[in-house]
Design an enzyme around this catalytic site. Sequence first.
Site, mmCIF file in Angstrom:
data_model
loop_
_atom_site.group_PDB
_atom_site.id
_atom_site.type_symbol
_atom_site.label_atom_id
_atom_site.label_comp_id
_atom_site.label_asym_id
_atom_site.label_seq_id
_atom_site.Cartn_x
_atom_site.Cartn_y
_atom_site.Cartn_z
ATOM 1 C CB SER A 249 53.925 22.112 53.483
ATOM 2 O OG SER A 249 53.723 21.108 54.465
ATOM 3 C CE LYS A 250 56.918 28.572 56.889
ATOM 4 N NZ LYS A 250 55.836 29.360 56.262
ATOM 5 N NE ARG A 251 51.840 18.444 55.981
ATOM 6 C CZ ARG A 251 52.207 17.266 55.498
ATOM 7 N NH1 ARG A 251 52.790 16.385 56.270
ATOM 8 N NH2 ARG A 251 51.979 16.955 54.236
ATOM 9 N N GLY A 253 59.473 20.755 57.782
ATOM 10 C CA GLY A 253 60.680 21.455 58.235
ATOM 11 C C GLY A 253 60.923 22.660 57.359
#
Length: 474
Positions: A249-251, A253
């Site tokens: 996921s976005k966390r 990167g």
Amino acid sequence: MSDLAPAPVRCRFAPAPSGSLHVGNVRSALFSWLFARHQGGTFVLRLEDTDASRVTEEAVKGVLEDLRWLGIDWDEGPYRQSERLDIYREKADQLLADGSAYRCFCTKEELDARSKAARERGEAPGYDGHCRDLTEEQVEAYDAEGRSAVVRFRMPDREWLVEDIVKGEVRFAAGQLRDFVLMRSDGSPVFLLAVAVDDMLMGITHVVRGDDLLASAPRNAAVVEALGGTPPRYAHVPQVLGPDRQPLSKRHGSTSVESFREQGFLPEALVNYLALLGWSPGGDREILSRDELVSAFDLGRVSSNPAAFDTEKLTWMNTHYVQALDDDELAARCLHFLTEEGLMPDPASLRAAMPLVRERMKTLAEAPELLRFLFTDDVELTEKAQGLVAKAPDGYLGRVADVLDAVEPWDADSIQAVLDALADVEGLSRTKAFQPVRAAVTGSNVSPPLPQSLALLGKERTVARVRVVAAGAA
Ligand code: GLU
Ligand code: ZN
């Protein structure tokens, strides 16, 4: 043809467009595409865009751009579910007419209250079949009350077996799969209906998709059967994880195709990398061209265990593909990154610079930093570069300018020879001798090999830059 596919294969990718694709979703698309191509089948693109509140034309464009950039081409479509609403309504009516579906009048509050009560009794929550067998009078009474109704599918009360190509046999016990909504009260289809209808009407033989949809498979299959069709075979691909083994996921990167493109990864590298994320051709082959992937791909060898995304490995592959490009191709691909940084290289110089940077670039996004000195005369020395100039012996850069001014012919060998000769006289190692020159000419402490860089830059520009910095340092 493998025993997975006795009939002409038809696969599809069916994203709900929400902008640039997540790499996990692309990996499912790629497996679906590779299987279709390997089998000489057809690949269909279908946009599940019925949620008008979320889908924008921008998002649709993003999906098509990503697929084109990756070279995942489609033979049919893009079909758009938003243009097929009449078809879903007609199929829902057919299911209502033959009793495979029924109108459900339960309000959200009623459903919630009964689920809560079931939980309190220690039973599984979920739809309890309240409206399964309403009498005509009850239906009339609800209608008279002005209640709205959804169309709910009557899930046959038996065990379901999904023979998944990746997951193996997956059993769903009788009663585990509750009756589910096919169509909302406003007449819009729920994706369980739209997917089933489209897979059937589009003659899809193999559904390759993420395993978050595994529990949809028996529901999809039951609807297809109720409509008189033959369900496709399913291959549910495990999710792509981050380094911490949580879903990527976005966390973690970058997750979108767009972000990898903007970081200067090549589509060849991303395709090669994603294809090997959960699949392997056997042996230790890791670099495979698109054609090699197509000919080696085997859906039956896709791992049922999730794989973790490894940016370092992708970067390693990217380096390989950058080095494999010829000068013209590499120059063409770098151009976008240079213009983004306001650099306007002329094609001949850009092409000539490629041998200098090819082995130094992990991604195309590194091109501007390496080549800036060539394509602008607006060179400002970084702090490090200023430090290197300051460390040079007194007057050294002035003497460099003088010997360079006399170099004939202006080529890398002659430049190297005079700089080496000067270094001898000055009692400097080649590193110590080159550093201030590099700093003065490129403004940086890193650059492609110095003599070649100066050769490309030209005598006049080189000497002028060295003189300017020499004057400042004096
Ligand atoms: N539209 C769904 C998604 O984007 C996929 C549906 C399917 O592949 O069956 O996740
Ligand atoms: Zn109901």
